[in-house]
Design an enzyme around this catalytic site. Structure first.
Site, short mmCIF file in Angstrom:
data_model
loop_
_atom_site.label_atom_id
_atom_site.label_comp_id
_atom_site.label_asym_id
_atom_site.label_seq_id
_atom_site.Cartn_x
_atom_site.Cartn_y
_atom_site.Cartn_z
N LYS A 28 97.23 66.82 48.22
CA LYS A 28 96.64 67.05 49.53
C LYS A 28 96.08 65.75 50.07
O LYS A 28 95.62 64.89 49.32
CB LYS A 28 95.50 68.08 49.42
CG LYS A 28 94.70 68.29 50.71
CD LYS A 28 93.52 69.22 50.49
CE LYS A 28 92.65 69.31 51.73
NZ LYS A 28 91.49 70.20 51.55
N GLU A 88 79.53 72.43 56.79
CA GLU A 88 79.81 72.24 55.36
C GLU A 88 78.65 71.58 54.63
O GLU A 88 78.36 70.39 54.82
CB GLU A 88 81.08 71.39 55.18
CG GLU A 88 81.55 71.38 53.75
CD GLU A 88 83.05 71.16 53.61
OE1 GLU A 88 83.56 71.16 52.48
OE2 GLU A 88 83.72 70.99 54.65
#
Length: 431
Positions: free
Chosen positions: A184, A229
């Protein structure tokens, strides 16, 4: 006045307190100030609020440039020195009282701009308590509510990398991923803003806090945003983190919203993007936590304009570590970099053609006991006078479609664009 020890420092020693300013820090309870953001008298002050609680601060007792290079070590060492030299009168002795420093650190160690700030005055509100902390002889009176200016006319002035070039970068990354070079990578893009009048960070912070009350609205040294987050929270020996990766839009009605959420929870591509982010947080915390609980499956976190796959992480420290130390251990998570970390970071430097600055880096606060909170600086803008630069990114895996990733960044950019738009303005002007 009594000195407060800085808990959780381990074997690290101060670098020489004789050259450090000896702060006199005093905390006292105050009546509930109400909306903190209306009490901030300085447009260049610090902000950290969520759900109406948190801090606003103004003036700078200390400001330290911590980078480039080993910025986390520099920030932690500077904080050690300040705490060791400070005299603190703090009858509350709770997280966020006494000496508190705010930090905003760059994503990449090569980038300048990491900063540690101790405000001269800090106004706090948490639960049923409110207090003010002052450094040296700063006045400890709570300011009256401030009248905030409106934003002027806004124009957008392009990006470092145009949309077609960014699509090609995503496609190049996708080919590397398909070939097995990495699992990723996260690629970001920016958007320049021009205003007729200087942008007041207090106005942007207030609009973000009103629209995204579940996010951490922050303003530190010109970086303003609302991040969903939580990178890390430390309270005593308790540690928390919230991992977000994988996104979908909100629906126009409840049925459409549920359908988007159900597809996101079942999306092989988004689950593939989410798993490395969780693994990177687990790996970073396992080395310092005796207990670590990680959700088996992600849940949905729904915000005003987007929903994310989310995983909660809870741990208990078995080794000394402050919130700042933990942020350094965790950064960069796979949610904002990729995996393997070094390979993803190298690919970002190759393909992104953008200095992220403090975007996607840790931003938050830490007190003299080591308690604190850090978010990942997302949905944010770097503001300087009448200019600003907005940032957004997307996690890329082998199954990614470049056009879908571009649309995801557009959706994320709208968070800051909404803060730039005056409520009385019918539309934003594109230039």
């Amino acid at each position: 006045m009594t000195g407060v020890p800085h808990a959780g420092r381990g074997a690290r020693q101060p670098r020489g307190v004789h050259s450090v300013r000896r702060l006199r820090v005093t905390t006292r309870p105050v009546d509930d100030p109400g909306d903190l953001l209306l009490r901030l008298p300085d447009p260049n002050g610090v902000v950290w609020v969520r759900g109406g609680e948190g801090f606003v601060g103004w003036g700078e007792a200390v400001r330290i440039d911590c980078g480039p290079g080993s910025r986390f070590r520099a920030a932690a060492g500077a904080l050690d020195d300040l705490v060791a030299a400070a005299t603190v009168d703090d009858p509350l002795a709770r997280p966020g009282s006494g000496l508190v420093a705010f930090a905003s650190l760059t994503f990449d160690s090569r980038s300048p701009g990491s900063v540690l700030v101790v405000p001269r005055v800090l106004l706090a509100r948490r639960g049923d308590a409110a207090w003010v902390t002052v450094v040296d002889d700063a006045p400890d009176s709570v300011p009256a509510p401030q009248a905030l200016p409106d934003t002027g006319r806004i124009r957008y002035a392009g990006s470092h990398v145009g949309e077609i070039d960014w699509l090609e970068a995503v496609d190049a990354a996708r080919r590397r991923l398909a070939a097995g070079a990495l699992e990723k990578v996260v690629l970001a893009r920016d958007l320049a803003v021009w205003s007729e009048e200087p942008l007041d960070p207090r106005v942007l912070a207030r609009r973000l806090a009103e629209r995204f009350p579940a996010c951490f609205t922050f303003a530190v040294a010109g970086l303003i945003g609302a991040s969903p987050e939580l990178l890390v929270r430390r309270t005593g020996d308790a540690v928390e983190s919230l991992v977000l990766a994988g996104s979908a839009p909100r629906g126009a009605d409840a049925a459409e919203d549920e359908a988007h959420g159900a597809r996101l929870l079942a999306s092989a591509k988004d689950l593939h993007e989410h798993r490395p982010a969780v693994a990177s947080v687990r790996e970073a915390l396992e080395g310092c936590c005796a207990e670590l609980a990680v959700d088996d499956v992600p849940h949905l976190l729904r915000l005003d304009n987007i929903q994310h796959l989310a995983t909660d992480v809870h741990g208990r420290l078995d080794a000394p570590a402050t919130a700042l130390d933990l942020a350094g251990r965790l950064h960069p998570t796979a949610a904002v970099c990729g995996t393997p970390t070094d390979t993803a970071r190298a690919l970002i430097r190759e393909l992104e053609r953008l200095d992220r600055g403090r975007y996607a880096g840790p931003v938050g606060w830490v007190d003299a006991r080591g308690d604190g909170e850090f978010a990942i600086a997302l949905r944010c803008a770097a503001v300087a006078g009448a200019r600003a630069r907005l940032y957004a990114g997307a996690g890329i895996v082998a199954e990614s479609l470049p056009e879908a990733e571009l649309e995801e960044t557009r959706l994320k950019l709208r968070a800051m664009q909404s803060a730039l738009q005056a409520p009385s303005t019918a539309e934003l002007h594109r230039g």
